[in-house]
Design a protein around this motif. Structure first.
Motif, PDB file in Angstrom:
ATOM      1  N   UNK A  31     122.164  14.555 -76.443  1.00 62.46           N
ATOM      2  CA  UNK A  31     123.531  14.044 -76.437  1.00 62.46           C
ATOM      3  C   UNK A  31     123.810  13.290 -77.738  1.00 62.46           C
ATOM      4  N   UNK A  32     124.948  13.581 -78.348  1.00 66.66           N
ATOM      5  CA  UNK A  32     125.319  12.915 -79.596  1.00 66.66           C
ATOM      6  C   UNK A  32     125.621  11.443 -79.396  1.00 66.66           C
ATOM      7  N   UNK A  33     125.868  11.051 -78.138  1.00 60.77           N
ATOM      8  CA  UNK A  33     126.205   9.658 -77.878  1.00 60.77           C
ATOM      9  C   UNK A  33     125.032   8.785 -77.523  1.00 60.77           C
ATOM     10  N   UNK A  43     127.522  13.881 -69.540  1.00 61.29           N
ATOM     11  CA  UNK A  43     128.634  13.540 -68.659  1.00 61.29           C
ATOM     12  C   UNK A  43     129.023  12.069 -68.758  1.00 61.29           C
ATOM     13  N   UNK A  44     128.016  11.204 -68.820  1.00 64.77           N
ATOM     14  CA  UNK A  44     128.302   9.764 -68.903  1.00 64.77           C
ATOM     15  C   UNK A  44     129.017   9.420 -70.198  1.00 64.77           C
ATOM     16  N   UNK A  45     128.551   9.980 -71.312  1.00 63.58           N
ATOM     17  CA  UNK A  45     129.187   9.696 -72.601  1.00 63.58           C
ATOM     18  C   UNK A  45     130.571  10.333 -72.683  1.00 63.58           C
ATOM     19  N   UNK A  72     129.841   4.181 -77.466  1.00 62.39           N
ATOM     20  CA  UNK A  72     129.643   5.636 -77.458  1.00 62.39           C
ATOM     21  C   UNK A  72     130.551   6.347 -78.464  1.00 62.39           C
ATOM     22  N   UNK A  73     131.856   6.018 -78.550  1.00 57.12           N
ATOM     23  CA  UNK A  73     132.683   6.693 -79.551  1.00 57.12           C
ATOM     24  C   UNK A  73     132.132   6.551 -80.968  1.00 57.12           C
ATOM     25  N   UNK A  74     131.647   5.379 -81.303  1.00 65.06           N
ATOM     26  CA  UNK A  74     131.081   5.173 -82.639  1.00 65.06           C
ATOM     27  C   UNK A  74     129.835   6.035 -82.834  1.00 65.06           C
ATOM     28  N   UNK A  75     128.967   6.065 -81.820  1.00 68.63           N
ATOM     29  CA  UNK A  75     127.741   6.856 -81.920  1.00 68.63           C
ATOM     30  C   UNK A  75     128.044   8.339 -82.092  1.00 68.63           C
ATOM     31  N   UNK A  76     129.007   8.847 -81.324  1.00 65.52           N
ATOM     32  CA  UNK A  76     129.350  10.265 -81.411  1.00 65.52           C
ATOM     33  C   UNK A  76     129.994  10.592 -82.753  1.00 65.52           C
TER      34      UNK A  76
END
Length: 233
Positions: A31-33, A43-45, A72-76
Motif C-alpha cells: 500500500x502506498x499509504x 481499504x483503510x487508507x 495518509x494523503x501525504x504518504x500516498x
C-alpha cells in the motif's frame, strides 16, 4: 476557510474487487499509504483519502483542496510523486475531481456559452529536473484519471527559468523563487482558466500562474489542488 460536505465515496463493484485481489496475488504490491502488503492503496487508507473539500483564498483566488497534506494523503502523494508509485494515481483522482467540483459550484462553471466559454484546466509546469526524474507530469496524470472537464492545453504555462525546489523554502523565499518565472500562452486569451496543482502550500506558485494567465488575457476562475498544507496560527 470554508468547507463543503464531502461527496459519497465511490462504491466498489464485486467483480472489480475480485480482479484487484487476483492482481495483488500475482503481482504483490504494498500500500502506498501504509506499506502493508495489499493493493496500491489498501481499504483503510482509501477511506482516509475520502475528500473533504476546503476552500481558502490565495491572491484573490478561491482554491479548493480535497484534503490536508498530512497523514495518509501525504504518504500516498509522496509515494506517487517521489517513489514512482504511479499506480496510486487512480486513488488520488477522486480527490482532485471533488476539488474541481468545489470550484465549479463556487463560480458556476460551464453555464451556457460556446467552446471559449468553457473552463479550461491549466497545469502548473514541471521543472526540467522534475520531468527527467519522473518522466511524467504528476498532476496531469491524476487529472487524466479523474475524467473531468476538457483536457488541459499542453504547455499553456511554461517556465521562463528553472526555479529551485520549493520544499524547505520560507514563504518569502517561495515568492522570490517563483516571481516572474511563468509565462502563459496566447491561446489563453479570452479563456476562463482553472489552475490545477497537486499541493497548495503558501500559494506563491498559484499566484505567479494567475499573474501570467491574466497578463496573457485569460481569466482565472479559481484553482483546485489535491491537498493543502495545514495552516498553523
Amino acid at each position: 476557510m470554508t468547507s463543503t460536505p464531502a461527496p459519497p465515496a465511490p462504491v466498489r463493484r464485486p467483480v472489480s474487487d475480485a480482479l484487484l485481489d487476483a492482481a495483488a496475488v500475482l503481482l504483490p504490491v504494498r500500500c502506498a499509504g501504509c506499506s502493508v502488503p495489499d493493493r496500491s492503496v489498501c481499504t483503510a487508507c482509501a477511506r482516509s483519502l475520502a475528500p473533504h473539500v476546503r476552500t481558502r483564498t490565495v491572491a484573490g483566488i478561491a482554491v479548493c483542496s480535497a484534503f490536508d497534506y498530512d497523514g495518509v494523503p501525504r504518504a500516498v502523494l509522496l509515494a506517487y510523486k517521489d517513489a514512482g508509485r504511479v499506480d496510486a494515481a487512480p486513488a488520488l483522482a477522486g480527490a482532485l475531481r471533488a476539488a474541481v467540483a468545489g470550484v465549479e459550484v463556487s463560480v458556476s462553471v460551464g453555464a451556457g456559452g460556446g467552446v471559449r466559454d468553457r473552463v479550461v484546466p491549466v497545469l502548473i509546469p514541471s521543472t526540467r529536473a522534475a520531468w527527467r526524474r519522473r518522466g511524467y507530469h504528476p498532476t496531469g496524470m491524476v487529472l487524466s484519471r479523474s475524467r473531468i472537464l476538457d483536457p488541459p492545453l499542453w504547455r499553456a504555462l511554461r517556465l521562463t527559468r528553472q526555479t529551485a525546489d520549493q520544499a524547505g523554502l520560507s514563504s518569502t523565499d517561495r515568492e522570490r523563487n517563483r516571481e516572474g518565472s511563468i509565462v502563459a500562452s496566447g491561446r489563453l486569451s479570452g479563456r476562463r482558466c482553472l489552475i490545477v496543482d497537486d499541493i497548495l502550500t503558501t500559494g506563491a506558485t498559484l499566484a505567479e500562474a494567475a499573474r501570467a494567465i491574466t497578463a496573457a488575457g485569460g481569466m482565472v476562475v479559481g484553482a483546485a489542488t489535491i491537498a493543502q498544507t495545514p495552516r498553523h496560527r
